[in-house]
Scaffold this active site. Structure first.
Site, PDB file in Angstrom:
ATOM      1  N   VAL A  48       0.828  -1.205   0.000  1.00  0.00           N
ATOM      2  CA  VAL A  48       0.000   0.000   0.000  1.00  0.00           C
ATOM      3  C   VAL A  48       0.858   1.248   0.000  1.00  0.00           C
ATOM      4  O   VAL A  48       0.553   2.235  -0.679  1.00  0.00           O
ATOM      5  CB  VAL A  48      -0.971  -0.020   1.202  1.00  0.00           C
ATOM      6  N   CYS A 105     -10.606  -2.155   3.228  1.00  0.00           N
ATOM      7  CA  CYS A 105     -10.665  -2.171   1.767  1.00  0.00           C
ATOM      8  C   CYS A 105     -12.038  -2.591   1.247  1.00  0.00           C
ATOM      9  O   CYS A 105     -12.544  -2.021   0.276  1.00  0.00           O
ATOM     10  CB  CYS A 105      -9.577  -3.080   1.205  1.00  0.00           C
ATOM     11  N   GLN A 128     -12.294 -11.632  -1.685  1.00  0.00           N
ATOM     12  CA  GLN A 128     -11.169 -10.726  -1.480  1.00  0.00           C
ATOM     13  C   GLN A 128      -9.840 -11.315  -1.961  1.00  0.00           C
ATOM     14  O   GLN A 128      -9.481 -12.450  -1.634  1.00  0.00           O
ATOM     15  CB  GLN A 128     -11.073 -10.341   0.000  1.00  0.00           C
ATOM     16  N   GLY A 137      -4.781  -8.195  -0.128  1.00  0.00           N
ATOM     17  CA  GLY A 137      -5.277  -7.635   1.112  1.00  0.00           C
ATOM     18  C   GLY A 137      -4.529  -8.157   2.323  1.00  0.00           C
ATOM     19  O   GLY A 137      -4.559  -7.543   3.398  1.00  0.00           O
ATOM     20  N   PRO A 169       4.845 -30.396  -3.000  1.00  0.00           N
ATOM     21  CA  PRO A 169       3.874 -30.268  -1.898  1.00  0.00           C
ATOM     22  C   PRO A 169       3.450 -28.815  -1.697  1.00  0.00           C
ATOM     23  O   PRO A 169       4.245 -27.896  -1.901  1.00  0.00           O
ATOM     24  CB  PRO A 169       4.652 -30.789  -0.687  1.00  0.00           C
ATOM     25  N   LYS A 229     -15.733  -5.748  10.651  1.00  0.00           N
ATOM     26  CA  LYS A 229     -15.301  -4.436  10.148  1.00  0.00           C
ATOM     27  C   LYS A 229     -16.299  -3.888   9.125  1.00  0.00           C
ATOM     28  O   LYS A 229     -16.638  -2.707   9.140  1.00  0.00           O
ATOM     29  CB  LYS A 229     -13.910  -4.541   9.505  1.00  0.00           C
ATOM     30  N   HIS A 279     -10.926  -6.766  -5.250  1.00  0.00           N
ATOM     31  CA  HIS A 279     -11.961  -7.396  -4.429  1.00  0.00           C
ATOM     32  C   HIS A 279     -13.306  -7.355  -5.150  1.00  0.00           C
ATOM     33  O   HIS A 279     -13.673  -6.336  -5.741  1.00  0.00           O
ATOM     34  CB  HIS A 279     -12.137  -6.653  -3.102  1.00  0.00           C
TER      35      HIS A 279
END
Length: 345
Positions: free
Chosen positions: A14, A130, A157, A161, A182, A214, A242
């Site tokens: 960000v 977000c 999302q 994020g 794996p 939130k 998102h």
């Protein structure tokens, strides 16, 4: 005379996006300082056509800084935001640390810019989660016109994020699947490659996660405390962007056509809603874009005055960095702060 701006957490996803957006939008800054932890001191990062050397936030003097854009995590914001604010520097924080403080405005400029005047109580402004940011941009014009009684939100999302480590985990797991290595979850609770995980953040006593809470709490604070909101937050194997499936129960009827017209006229929204193959926007197409895109608008006949829609946005931009810079622009454009250098002169 321009402003002196500090970016706290400049080396993260960000923070880097904040620097790009400041340069793209021509923010009136005479000086921009990149800050991070001591271990990143001296690292070089890009700002427009320039290169900035990262400084350590721990021993930086904020007394001549006008605005600090902070994306350094909740615990750091809780400790440092009041210290920085006490120096007369307005803090715009991207974490969840200050969002639910009644003396700290929680701002999405297209939705509740007028609430920004309350920043003077603590010299701190909070940036929403977000998922909430893009959601309330799309809800605002509908709520003003027809009133939203109840919301059911399902989020899809992207891993960005969760930060750079989460993006690396998706990349590494995807590669492991193709070469038959794996797959070991580290950042996530379960494998994320070619999977979806209905779990973001910690679980609470009522069975909801903090991420879901939130969306509930922030939508009420930003838009209207009387709206009933429920949410399921899901992590999907997408790098950036998102998506949200939004179901609304309104106070009064609103047709699909009226909703489309309302949203087309609203700031920050682009409506792409054709009832044909590809006549909608996906997270892949919104990556790198500033707008919140709305598609799949349709009536819900199972409740009175019901509507459904699909909302997507770049979570690193509108969901975080862009919204933070837009808040700073509101401060400047409304004359709510003046450059300290100009005041001293």
């Amino acid at each position: 005379m321009g402003y002196k701006i500090a970016i706290a957490g400049a080396t993260g996803n960000v923070g880097a996006e904040m620097l790009d957006i400041l340069a793209e939008r021509g923010f009136p800054a005479d000086e921009v300082i990149a800050l991070a932890s001591r271990r990143s001191q001296g690292k070089e990062i890009s700002f427009g056509d320039r290169t900035l050397k990262v400084k350590a936030m721990e021993n930086f003097d904020f007394s001549d800084v006008d605005i600090c854009l902070m994306s350094a995590g909740g615990s750091i914001a809780k400790e440092w935001a009041p210290k920085i604010a006490a120096k007369g520097c307005v803090v715009i924080d991207n974490s969840s640390a200050w969002r639910y403080d009644q003396d700290v405005p929680l701002i999405v400029p297209e939705v509740n810019a007028d609430d920004i005047v309350d920043f003077k109580k603590k010299n701190i402004i909070a940036n929403p989660n977000c998922s909430t940011a893009q959601l309330v941009v799309a809800l605002k014009p509908i709520h003003e016109k027809a009133g939203i009684k109840r919301l059911v939100v399902s989020t899809y999302q992207s891993v960005s994020g969760g930060g750079k480590e989460a993006m690396d985990e998706l990349f590494n797991q995807t590669r492991a699947v193709f070469v038959n290595d794996p797959v070991e979850p580290q950042k996530f609770t379960k494998r994320i490659a070619f999977n979806v995980i209905p779990h973001i953040d910690d679980f609470m006593e009522d069975g909801y996660t903090k991420e879901e809470w939130k969306v509930l709490a922030e939508t009420k604070k930003i838009l209207d405390p009387t709206i009933k909101v429920t949410c399921t937050a899901v992590r999907v194997p997408v790098f950036v962007g998102h998506g949200e499936s939004v179901n609304m129960e309104l106070d009064s009827p609103l047709s699909v056509e009226e909703t489309q017209d309302l949203l087309r006229e609203a700031p920050g929204i682009l409506v792409v809603d054709k009832r044909e193959d590809g006549g909608y926007v996906t997270p892949y197409e919104c990556a790198g874009e500033d707008a919140t895109y709305v598609s799949r608008i349709r009536e819900d006949a199972t409740v009175e005055n019901g509507l459904n829609m699909w909302v997507v946005s770049d979570n690193l931009r509108k969901g975080a960095a862009l919204n933070t810079v837009q808040i700073a622009e509101v401060l400047v454009n409304r004359g709510l702060i003046q450059p300290k250098a100009k005041t001293a002169a």
